[in-house]
Design a protein around this motif. Structure first.
Motif, short mmCIF file in Angstrom:
data_model
loop_
_atom_site.label_atom_id
_atom_site.label_comp_id
_atom_site.label_asym_id
_atom_site.label_seq_id
_atom_site.Cartn_x
_atom_site.Cartn_y
_atom_site.Cartn_z
N PHE A 1 0.83 -1.21 0.00
CA PHE A 1 0.00 0.00 0.00
C PHE A 1 0.86 1.25 0.00
O PHE A 1 0.61 2.19 -0.78
CB PHE A 1 -0.93 -0.01 1.21
CG PHE A 1 -1.90 1.12 1.25
CD1 PHE A 1 -3.16 1.00 0.68
CD2 PHE A 1 -1.57 2.32 1.86
CE1 PHE A 1 -4.07 2.05 0.70
CE2 PHE A 1 -2.46 3.39 1.88
CZ PHE A 1 -3.71 3.24 1.31
N ASP A 2 1.89 1.29 0.86
CA ASP A 2 2.71 2.51 0.98
C ASP A 2 3.48 2.79 -0.31
O ASP A 2 3.60 3.95 -0.75
CB ASP A 2 3.67 2.37 2.16
CG ASP A 2 2.95 2.48 3.49
OD1 ASP A 2 1.81 2.99 3.51
OD2 ASP A 2 3.54 2.06 4.51
N ARG B 1 1.04 4.00 -2.94
CA ARG B 1 0.56 5.34 -2.63
C ARG B 1 1.53 6.39 -3.16
O ARG B 1 1.12 7.43 -3.72
CB ARG B 1 0.37 5.52 -1.13
CG ARG B 1 -0.13 6.91 -0.74
CD ARG B 1 -0.52 6.95 0.73
NE ARG B 1 0.59 6.52 1.58
CZ ARG B 1 0.47 6.28 2.89
NH1 ARG B 1 -0.70 6.42 3.48
NH2 ARG B 1 1.52 5.90 3.59
N ASP C 1 -7.72 8.26 -2.61
CA ASP C 1 -8.66 7.14 -2.79
C ASP C 1 -7.97 5.85 -2.38
O ASP C 1 -7.23 5.24 -3.13
CB ASP C 1 -9.10 7.08 -4.25
CG ASP C 1 -10.23 6.10 -4.48
OD1 ASP C 1 -10.30 5.09 -3.76
OD2 ASP C 1 -11.04 6.32 -5.41
N ALA C 2 -8.23 5.39 -1.17
CA ALA C 2 -7.57 4.18 -0.64
C ALA C 2 -7.94 2.94 -1.44
O ALA C 2 -7.11 2.04 -1.62
CB ALA C 2 -7.93 4.00 0.82
N ASP C 3 -9.18 2.87 -1.90
CA ASP C 3 -9.59 1.69 -2.70
C ASP C 3 -8.80 1.61 -4.00
O ASP C 3 -8.41 0.52 -4.43
CB ASP C 3 -11.09 1.76 -3.01
CG ASP C 3 -11.95 1.50 -1.79
OD1 ASP C 3 -11.44 0.90 -0.82
OD2 ASP C 3 -13.13 1.90 -1.81
N ARG D 1 -5.29 0.38 -3.10
CA ARG D 1 -5.29 -1.06 -2.81
C ARG D 1 -5.44 -1.89 -4.10
O ARG D 1 -4.81 -2.93 -4.25
CB ARG D 1 -6.41 -1.39 -1.82
CG ARG D 1 -6.05 -1.10 -0.37
CD ARG D 1 -7.08 -1.67 0.58
NE ARG D 1 -8.32 -0.91 0.55
CZ ARG D 1 -8.59 0.12 1.36
NH1 ARG D 1 -7.69 0.50 2.27
NH2 ARG D 1 -9.74 0.75 1.29
#
Length: 445
Positions: free
Chosen positions: A162-163, A166, A179-181, A184
């Motif tokens: 994730f990091d 990102r 937007d985290a989704d 992911r």
């Protein structure tokens, strides 16, 4: 619903995974960045909508490059090997010519393919593509070596996390940074596309790619799309300048991933370009030709009078004679239906003489046929011929009498000096064709 994934096998035994979406009028191969998996990429709604939109105006062809995704992961391919794999996929789906739409390093691949295989490429669309990925004194748009080494280190330690993703999103798709989704999904896509070691090998191939020397050989009409870069540089414009006749379109926003930001701007530009290419191809596929239509006069009555067996023998002899004459005068048989033939010729004089030969040969055995000819632009449609010139030729043929060859004034004018003799049959209206048409009968020998 995710389309079925199928496999094309290369000459060296590698299986390349591919999908086909949609059934539009033109084939379009969309080549994404190397970190891809056909069955994961469409899991995010934005990516799915992006692909669905392309499939709405084309037959969309997708594939995973060898070494990634669902394709065999035997080796990391160079540019030439990836081009061969693209050709294998085109062959597998029965695509003779396609629009190639490349994103990022996928753009380098399709540009190389277009230069190497011009006969297979209808058009090119390039998004966020560089001609070279490493910095050089004569190429200020690329990445410097120290920056690339830092990128390699971050990839090894963070691939698929994730990091790590990102950070990529903040750099390449800043409108999606919150937007985290989305982050992911991209991380999952990386994990399902390649292992860290394989991804590193692809990065090294990517960094060493330079297609500047082949861009001048691209013959296909090309659209180069780009969004504004945060560093103010314009490598996409440089790319467009290197491709003969390429069109360049820069759109607002800093996203270098097409499904991020205002994707409709990208899709609208791509669709408009594809439509313009199709319209242009329609014009290019037209050629001046003389069309010939023949058929047996009162064939239904003759068939009834002779009976099925005898009529079958007559039709077979008729077909042999007509085909022999078409071949003798170097025509091309386009279609046959019942006792009628449709052929084209690249010279009106040969077409008229072919019609005369057909009429006279069949008249000698008591079989009257009629023939009609017209010269005009004929459009190639799926290896057939169409257009108003074909309609006019068919209408003229229908007006001819027994053992008569009837031609338009266009044909008569074009064969002046050929020794052919014509008799004026006056002006006529042709069904479905505007205006009056002066027709002429060719004097038999």
């Amino acid at each position: 619903m995710i389309p079925e994934t199928r496999y094309a096998k290369t000459v060296d035994g590698v299986h390349i995974a591919y999908q086909v979406r949609g059934d539009g009028p033109v084939d379009l191969v969309y080549v994404m960045q190397y970190a891809n998996n056909l069955e994961v990429v469409a899991e995010h709604p934005r990516a799915a909508r992006f692909l669905d939109r392309i499939a709405s105006f084309s037959r969309l062809i997708l594939f995973d490059k060898r070494g990634t995704g669902l394709s065999d992961r035997r080796q990391t391919p160079d540019l030439e090997m990836r081009a061969d794999d693209l050709r294998v996929v085109l062959d597998a789906v029965g695509s003779e010519r396609a629009v190639l739409f490349g994103e990022s390093e996928g753009g380098s691949l399709v540009a190389f393919f277009a230069a190497a295989h011009p006969q297979r490429v209808l058009a090119l669309i390039l998004f966020a593509t560089l001609a070279r990925y490493a910095w050089a004194p004569d190429y200020p748009f690329g990445m410097r070596r120290d920056e690339y080494e830092a990128r390699r280190g971050a990839l090894v330690s963070g691939w698929g996390t994730f990091d790590y993703v990102r950070g990529l999103v903040e750099e390449q798709a800043p409108s999606m940074a919150g937007d985290a989704d989305y982050i992911r999904w991209w991380a999952k896509l990386q994990r399902h596309a390649a292992s860290p070691a394989a991804a590193l090998e692809f990065e090294d191939v990517w960094y060493g790619t330079d297609v500047r020397d082949v861009l001048g050989s691209v013959q296909a009409p090309t659209l180069v799309l780009s969004r504004t870069r945060s560093d103010g540089l314009s490598p996409a414009r440089d790319l467009a300048d290197r491709i003969p006749g390429a069109k360049y379109l820069e759109m607002p926003g800093f996203d270098q991933v097409p499904e991020a930001g205002n994707m409709d701007e990208v899709l609208d530009a791509a669709e408009t370009f594809v439509q313009s290419i199709r319209a242009e191809e329609t014009v290019i596929n037209r050629a001046l030709a003389t069309v010939l239509f023949t058929d047996i006069v009162e064939s239904t009555a003759k068939a009834t009078g002779l009976g099925d067996a005898a009529w079958k023998d007559v039709v077979e002899r008729h077909h042999r004679t007509v085909r022999a004459m078409i071949g003798r005068y170097r025509g091309r048989e386009i279609d046959t239906a019942g006792d009628g033939f449709f052929a084209t010729f690249d010279g009106p004089s040969r077409a008229v003489r072919c019609a005369l030969a057909i009429v006279e040969a069949l008249q000698a055995i008591g079989l009257p046929v009629r023939a009609g000819l017209h010269t005009g632009e004929v459009e190639a449609i799926d290896e057939k011929a169409g257009g108003i010139a074909v309609i006019i030729g068919a209408r003229i043929g229908a007006m001819a009498g027994p053992s008569e060859v009837l031609v338009s004034s266009t044909v008569r004018d074009l064969v002046a000096g050929s020794g052919l003799v014509f008799e004026d049959r006056g002006e006529h209206q042709l069904k479905g064709v505007p205006g009056e048409w002066r027709l002429y009968a060719v004097a038999l020998h």
